[in-house]
Design a protein around this motif. Sequence first.
Motif, PDB file in Angstrom:
ATOM      1  N   THR A   1       3.098   8.840  -1.557  1.00  0.00           N
ATOM      2  CA  THR A   1       2.760   9.899  -2.514  1.00  0.00           C
ATOM      3  C   THR A   1       3.020   9.481  -3.959  1.00  0.00           C
ATOM      4  N   GLU A   2       4.031   8.637  -4.174  1.00  0.00           N
ATOM      5  CA  GLU A   2       4.353   8.188  -5.532  1.00  0.00           C
ATOM      6  C   GLU A   2       3.617   6.904  -5.907  1.00  0.00           C
ATOM      7  N   ASP A   3       2.957   6.291  -4.920  1.00  0.00           N
ATOM      8  CA  ASP A   3       2.192   5.060  -5.133  1.00  0.00           C
ATOM      9  C   ASP A   3       3.049   3.962  -5.773  1.00  0.00           C
ATOM     10  N   VAL A   4       4.179   3.687  -5.139  1.00  0.00           N
ATOM     11  CA  VAL A   4       5.070   2.623  -5.601  1.00  0.00           C
ATOM     12  C   VAL A   4       5.337   1.662  -4.451  1.00  0.00           C
ATOM     13  N   GLY A   5       5.853   0.494  -4.786  1.00  0.00           N
ATOM     14  CA  GLY A   5       6.129  -0.503  -3.759  1.00  0.00           C
ATOM     15  C   GLY A   5       7.589  -0.618  -3.392  1.00  0.00           C
ATOM     16  N   THR A   6       8.450   0.068  -4.152  1.00  0.00           N
ATOM     17  CA  THR A   6       9.890  -0.026  -3.918  1.00  0.00           C
ATOM     18  C   THR A   6      10.555   1.321  -4.178  1.00  0.00           C
ATOM     19  N   LEU A   7      11.497   1.676  -3.310  1.00  0.00           N
ATOM     20  CA  LEU A   7      12.310   2.876  -3.497  1.00  0.00           C
ATOM     21  C   LEU A   7      13.771   2.466  -3.628  1.00  0.00           C
ATOM     22  N   PHE A   8      14.505   3.226  -4.426  1.00  0.00           N
ATOM     23  CA  PHE A   8      15.936   2.988  -4.583  1.00  0.00           C
ATOM     24  C   PHE A   8      16.687   4.093  -3.855  1.00  0.00           C
ATOM     25  N   ILE A   9      17.606   3.695  -3.002  1.00  0.00           N
ATOM     26  CA  ILE A   9      18.340   4.649  -2.178  1.00  0.00           C
ATOM     27  C   ILE A   9      19.673   4.970  -2.841  1.00  0.00           C
ATOM     28  N   VAL A  10      19.957   6.265  -2.991  1.00  0.00           N
ATOM     29  CA  VAL A  10      21.199   6.703  -3.632  1.00  0.00           C
ATOM     30  C   VAL A  10      21.915   7.694  -2.721  1.00  0.00           C
ATOM     31  N   ASN A  11      23.222   7.850  -2.939  1.00  0.00           N
ATOM     32  CA  ASN A  11      23.972   8.846  -2.175  1.00  0.00           C
ATOM     33  C   ASN A  11      23.988  10.177  -2.923  1.00  0.00           C
TER      34      ASN A  11
ATOM     35  N   GLY B   1      21.067   1.176  -1.899  1.00  0.00           N
ATOM     36  CA  GLY B   1      20.188   0.149  -1.357  1.00  0.00           C
ATOM     37  C   GLY B   1      18.800   0.200  -1.967  1.00  0.00           C
ATOM     38  N   VAL B   2      17.967  -0.727  -1.521  1.00  0.00           N
ATOM     39  CA  VAL B   2      16.579  -0.829  -1.964  1.00  0.00           C
ATOM     40  C   VAL B   2      15.714  -1.052  -0.733  1.00  0.00           C
ATOM     41  N   VAL B   3      14.553  -0.418  -0.708  1.00  0.00           N
ATOM     42  CA  VAL B   3      13.631  -0.628   0.404  1.00  0.00           C
ATOM     43  C   VAL B   3      12.227  -0.851  -0.157  1.00  0.00           C
ATOM     44  N   SER B   4      11.519  -1.803   0.420  1.00  0.00           N
ATOM     45  CA  SER B   4      10.179  -2.158  -0.049  1.00  0.00           C
ATOM     46  C   SER B   4       9.135  -1.821   1.004  1.00  0.00           C
ATOM     47  N   ARG B   5       7.871  -1.935   0.632  1.00  0.00           N
ATOM     48  CA  ARG B   5       6.780  -1.725   1.590  1.00  0.00           C
ATOM     49  C   ARG B   5       6.928  -2.664   2.784  1.00  0.00           C
ATOM     50  N   LYS B   6       7.288  -3.904   2.488  1.00  0.00           N
ATOM     51  CA  LYS B   6       7.441  -4.892   3.556  1.00  0.00           C
ATOM     52  C   LYS B   6       8.534  -4.477   4.535  1.00  0.00           C
ATOM     53  N   ASP B   7       9.633  -3.936   4.007  1.00  0.00           N
ATOM     54  CA  ASP B   7      10.730  -3.484   4.868  1.00  0.00           C
ATOM     55  C   ASP B   7      10.271  -2.363   5.799  1.00  0.00           C
TER      56      ASP B   7
END
Length: 214
Positions: A97-107, A114-120
């Motif tokens: 929905t955000e059309d990005v390749g990477t998300l940043f994970i926060v508490n 952490g970080v998660v990518s399309r490949k992950d």
Amino acid sequence: MVGVVRKNSPVRAECIAKELKLTPTTLNPDLKILTIQGILAVGPSENYSYNGSKKDSNLSNVLSSVLNKIRVKDIKSLPIVINDTGTIYDAAVLMFTEDVGTLFIVNDGGALQGVVSRKDLLKAALSGINTQETPLNMAMTRMPNIITVSGDETVFMAAKKIVDYEVDVLPVVRNFYTKSGEERLKVVGKITKTSLAKLIVDLGEGKRQRGFER
């Protein structure tokens, strides 16, 4: 012509013409243009020498100087974050929905986890697990294995990290302390290969030269 001058530098116009099987008169206009552009230099007795290496060096010095003046905070973009309580499926939906390749994970406290990518996410989906039930932390790269950059670091340093660590994006972070006094990192932006490429284009078009003099 430039190749002949580079090979035989310094060299007279007559010798260049002989090498190219042309007359000196035919070469004169081209020699003048190359001299004006700074690619060739003309010395005593009208001996021509190759000046391109000096020009390239000057260009490199100018580019290095500019990239070392611009700060990451000047070109960073908004990060897309997701809570670490989410699932792999939640991350895939948000990424789409955000059309990005990477998300940043926060508490819950906003600290980078952490970080998660399309490949992950693709790797997780292909493994056959139930993505709607599997916690996101099963697919993410965790701290402290995340390469970060601060807003006050130079764009040159950010670009070097991207190249050295072979990543597509860096989270821009700042330090903060939790209520218990623990030091953590908060994501305040991101810098990507695309943002660096756009900066180079803007510099080439003269759009970003003003305002970065420090």
